[in-house]
Motif scaffolding. Structure first.
Motif, short mmCIF file in Angstrom:
data_model
loop_
_atom_site.label_atom_id
_atom_site.label_comp_id
_atom_site.label_asym_id
_atom_site.label_seq_id
_atom_site.Cartn_x
_atom_site.Cartn_y
_atom_site.Cartn_z
N UNK A 191 9.90 0.23 4.55
CA UNK A 191 9.67 0.84 3.25
C UNK A 191 8.23 0.59 2.83
N UNK A 192 7.67 1.51 2.09
CA UNK A 192 6.30 1.34 1.59
C UNK A 192 6.22 1.91 0.17
N UNK A 205 -5.87 13.09 -6.36
CA UNK A 205 -5.40 12.85 -5.00
C UNK A 205 -3.89 12.93 -4.83
N UNK A 206 -3.12 12.73 -5.91
CA UNK A 206 -1.66 12.77 -5.79
C UNK A 206 -1.10 11.43 -5.36
N UNK A 207 0.02 11.47 -4.62
CA UNK A 207 0.69 10.24 -4.17
C UNK A 207 -0.08 9.65 -3.00
N UNK A 208 -0.41 8.37 -3.12
CA UNK A 208 -1.18 7.66 -2.10
C UNK A 208 -0.36 6.45 -1.67
N UNK A 209 -0.20 6.27 -0.36
CA UNK A 209 0.60 5.18 0.17
C UNK A 209 -0.23 3.90 0.28
N UNK A 210 0.43 2.75 0.05
CA UNK A 210 -0.19 1.44 0.22
C UNK A 210 0.69 0.61 1.15
N UNK A 211 0.09 -0.40 1.75
CA UNK A 211 0.80 -1.23 2.70
C UNK A 211 0.65 -2.70 2.31
N UNK A 212 1.61 -3.26 1.57
CA UNK A 212 1.51 -4.67 1.16
C UNK A 212 2.01 -5.66 2.20
N UNK A 213 2.37 -5.19 3.41
CA UNK A 213 2.88 -6.11 4.43
C UNK A 213 1.75 -6.99 4.94
N UNK A 214 2.06 -8.23 5.29
CA UNK A 214 1.01 -9.13 5.83
C UNK A 214 0.51 -8.66 7.18
#
Length: 803
Positions: free
Chosen positions: A566-567, A575-584
């Motif tokens: 999940x992200x 820009x609209x919806x922008x994905x982020x990656x909080x995983x180490x």
């Protein structure tokens, strides 16, 4: 010959009216196939009725129904072939007969012409032609025969509802066809020589029988009675028409500009179970079985573009925010495949909250964001052990071939209403958006009712989570900086653990964020990382959502349980919806939370030090001779210029101060008195927030209205005075007692009502909001020191502060 001259206009009129009803219904269909089939059904049914007009009436209906069955099977086969449906024709026909009506009313606009959505209009058009032909030709009642096509046209307009433009020209053409048909088929009066009375009744569709010229044998009294009855009947008919027009015209006039009723609201769309409504809870189960084959994917077309990787292949375990929501790359690059979008959170569960509509192959095109580039991705997916109804696809799907689907247009989520089965194969074509990474750092986030759904958090948010959100937002004013701060905090302080238990309610997230490490805290799956990011983001004013999906290392090949994760995503204006990656990141050790999540240490105030007295440095003075020899310039003297410049500066400063005061007063008057009630209530609230900033106690931007009211009451409460001054003995002490601040709870409730139900705000609410804001700001200003009150009126900040 005479009969054909009268039958043909009636038949042509019936075909035109039924065909125009198909044109009206076809406005919500994708492509012209339905209207073509309706025109064919109209021509076929009327042709059968005209050809069988000399047969007994009991034989016409079976013949017409048999012809309708053959035509319908041919039309359904054509529609199934156009849609590339793999099921046998018998299965498709049986399913269409059972579910034709509900699927027509639950299908997504534009509706694709498939057997489910074609069978009902076709049968209705054929039966309308059969009924109209029998009444208009066999019974010789054209006007009554035009009633079935009129009902069909009204039904088509009702089914379309508000989902298409007004059918103004189609309605005029329909009425014109009926008028022309009646005019052409009218029966002329037949007169006979030597007869002055009313004409004899003639056969409806045959030559008039001659009447012997026997002279006028009708008595005058009978003729007078006949005329009287005719006049009375005409007058009564005219009176009825006028009365109906007077009664119905106002009602019809009020409905002309109104929004039609959508019959789809009365039919329940396809539903999903709890696993598909909240697939986030399946992350832990898939993580425990990393080798389970869920589905196979083959990328047929990648759009010819991928994310910028600086010449190196992107790491599938390290997607960056700049890649955007849809980070499918070129051939061989990592691909992010979406399963579901979860937008609703109540403090316990993240849910999809979607309304699925049955859809054909072609899906409604999404509105692209202005600061993005769009390319096309086409993939073939074969289901293995993936269960439920949700269909994986690269966002945002535009066309799905090989499977019957239902679609939620708000989130772009696909489902298979009949459930997933091993071997199910479909091809999905998606429009992939890529935001401009250069604009993210300056991009803003929207606010208001349009994004209230993705800003809402459930009641009972833990205090430690709020304090953490405040700390992360303190030094990061820009929205993108706040998102990066949350992402970095989670990726550097917590550990990814496939054995961590599932759960994303407030207690689970609080234990994940602050629980002791030796007791299982500060570790979790991507479920906890994504849910924590989304909640912390909403607490700092960021519109967020959680997405469940999969990572394919190359874009082609098997996708297993270990690829599920999940992200979070954040919505930015442009820009609209922008994905982020909080995983180490791999091979990194998390830093203890206690090192960063603590109050900043207060540095001791250094003791005052005595500054050495300034000493004058001797300098060389100009000699008297040199001064005497220096030539003096002509014009104004130095002191006069200095005094003039100082005076000019004072005048400019006074002018600027007066201008600021005037602009501030105009701004306040515009906020509290101009515009509709919701706008004035919002203006009153901005007066309060500006006053808090002027008083040196600004409210954090992520607080809700009720929380700002509590913050204002707590921040401005004066400290207790042990021995209040005696105002009777010392009248001057009365000025030292600060008046209490009026409460803001009523104003906060008005602000929430105006934001989420603007139509419910009234002028009385706006005036009450203005009174509350004025009382609070005036009292807060009166509590300040004299120099702060002076600065209050001259401060230009409220004129430029962002809202």
């Amino acid at each position: 010959m005479v009969r054909w001259s009268r039958d043909l206009p009636v038949a042509v009129t019936l075909i035109a009216m039924i065909g125009l009803a198909g044109e009206a219904l076809g406005r919500i269909y994708a492509g012209p196939l339905l209207t073509q089939l309706i025109w064919g059904a109209a021509a076929g049914s009327v042709a059968v009725g005209v050809a069988a007009r000399r047969l007994p009436s009991w034989l016409v209906a079976p013949l017409s129904v048999a012809a309708m069955t053959g035509y319908t099977l041919l039309a359904l086969r054509l529609a199934a072939g156009r849609a590339d449906l793999p099921d046998p024709l018998g299965v498709l026909v049986a399913d269409a007969v059972r579910n034709g009506i509900p699927r027509l009313l639950t299908s997504m606009i534009p509706v694709e012409a498939i057997p489910d959505t074609v069978i009902v209009p076709l049968v209705a058009a054929w039966l309308t032609g059969l009924a109209g032909t029998e009444v208009a030709l066999r019974a010789a009642r054209p006007l009554l025969g035009y009633l079935p096509p009129t009902l069909l046209y009204a039904g088509a307009v009702y089914v379309v509802g508000p989902n298409a433009d007004q059918a103004r020209w189609l309605t005029l053409a329909f009425a014109a066809a009926a008028v022309v048909g009646l005019a052409v088929t009218g029966r002329p009066a037949v007169s006979t020589p030597g007869r002055t009375g009313p004409p004899a009744a003639s056969a409806p569709y045959g030559p008039a029988q001659p009447v012997a010229a026997t002279g006028d044998d009708t008595p005058a009294r009978t003729r007078a009675a006949t005329r009287a009855r005719a006049v009375a009947g005409s007058a009564a008919g005219a009176a009825v028409v006028v009365a109906l027009a007077a009664a119905v015209a106002p009602v019809v006039a009020t409905r002309v500009g109104g929004t039609p009723v959508d019959p789809r609201r009365y039919v329940q769309p396809p539903q999903v179970d709890s696993l598909d409504e909240n697939p986030l809870i399946r992350i832990s189960g898939w993580a425990l079985e990393p080798e389970q084959l869920l589905f196979d994917v083959t990328t047929l077309d990648n759009g010819g573009a991928g994310p910028a990787t600086d010449g190196a292949a992107a790491d599938p375990d390290q997607p960056t925010p700049d890649e955007g929501t849809d980070d499918a790359g070129p051939a061989g690059a990592p691909t992010r495949i979406r399963l579901a979008v979860l937008s609703d959170y109540d403090g316990v569960t993240w849910r999809v909250g979607a309304t699925y509509r049955n859809a054909g192959r072609i899906l409604p095109p999404p509105t692209p964001n202005p600061d993005t580039t769009v390319d096309t991705v086409r993939q073939e997916i074969t289901v293995a052990d993936l269960t439920g109804r949700l269909l994986p696809a690269v966002p945002t799907p535009r066309q799905v071939d090989g499977a019957r689907i239902a679609y939620d247009q708000d989130t772009g989520t696909l489902i298979h209403p009949d459930g997933l089965t091993p071997g199910l194969r479909y091809t999905v074509t998606s429009a992939r958006e890529r935001p401009d990474a250069n604009l993210l750092s300056t991009a803003d986030v929207p606010a208001g009712p349009a994004v209230a759904r993705v800003l809402r958090v459930g009641d009972g948010t833990p205090d430690r989570m709020r304090r953490l959100a405040d700390q992360l937002a303190t030094d990061n004013g820009a929205p993108y900086d706040r998102a990066l701060a949350i992402e970095e905090f989670l990726s550097t302080h917590y550990r990814l653990d496939a054995d961590a238990p599932s759960g994303h309610a407030y207690p689970n997230l609080e234990f994940f964020l602050f629980g002791p490490r030796n007791a299982g805290g500060q570790r979790g799956t991507s479920e906890q990382f994504a849910a924590s990011f989304a909640v912390l983001g909403r607490l700092t004013g960021l519109p967020t959502r959680v997405v469940v999906g999969f990572r394919s290392a190359t874009g082609t090949g098997p996708v297993r349980g270990g690829d599920a994760y999940a992200w979070p995503e954040v919505y930015f204006t442009g820009p609209g919806w922008v994905a982020f990656d909080p995983l180490p990141r791999p091979d990194t050790q998390p830093r203890p939370v206690e090192q960063d999540f603590r109050p900043p240490p207060q540095e001791p105030t250094p003791p005052p030090t005595e500054e050495p007295e300034p000493t004058d440095t001797p300098g060389a003075e100009p000699s008297t001779e040199a001064a005497a020899d220096r030539p003096r310039p002509g014009g104004l003297s130095g002191p006069l210029l200095a005094s003039g410049g100082a005076g000019l500066l004072v005048v400019l400063a006074a002018g600027l101060a007066a201008l600021v005061v005037l602009l501030r007063r105009a701004q306040r008057r515009r906020r509290l008195a101009d515009g509709p009630p919701p706008q004035r209530i919002a203006g009153a609230w901005r007066e309060v927030t500006d006053a808090l900033r002027l008083a040196g106690r600004p409210a954090p931007p992520h607080l809700a209205a009720t929380e700002v009211a509590a913050h204002a009451a707590a921040a401005a409460t004066p400290p207790p005075v042990p021995d209040p001054p005696d105002t009777a003995a010392d009248p001057a002490a009365a000025g030292k007692i600060r008046p209490p601040l009026p409460p803001l709870d009523d104003l906060a409730n008005l602000v929430n009502r105006a934001a989420f139900a603007p139509e419910a705000a009234s002028d009385d609410d706006a005036r009450r909001a203005a009174d509350r804001a004025t009382a609070y700001t005036d009292t807060l200003r009166a509590r300040q020191s004299w120099w702060r009150r002076l600065l209050w009126s001259l401060h230009p900040g409220p004129l430029r502060w962002r809202r």
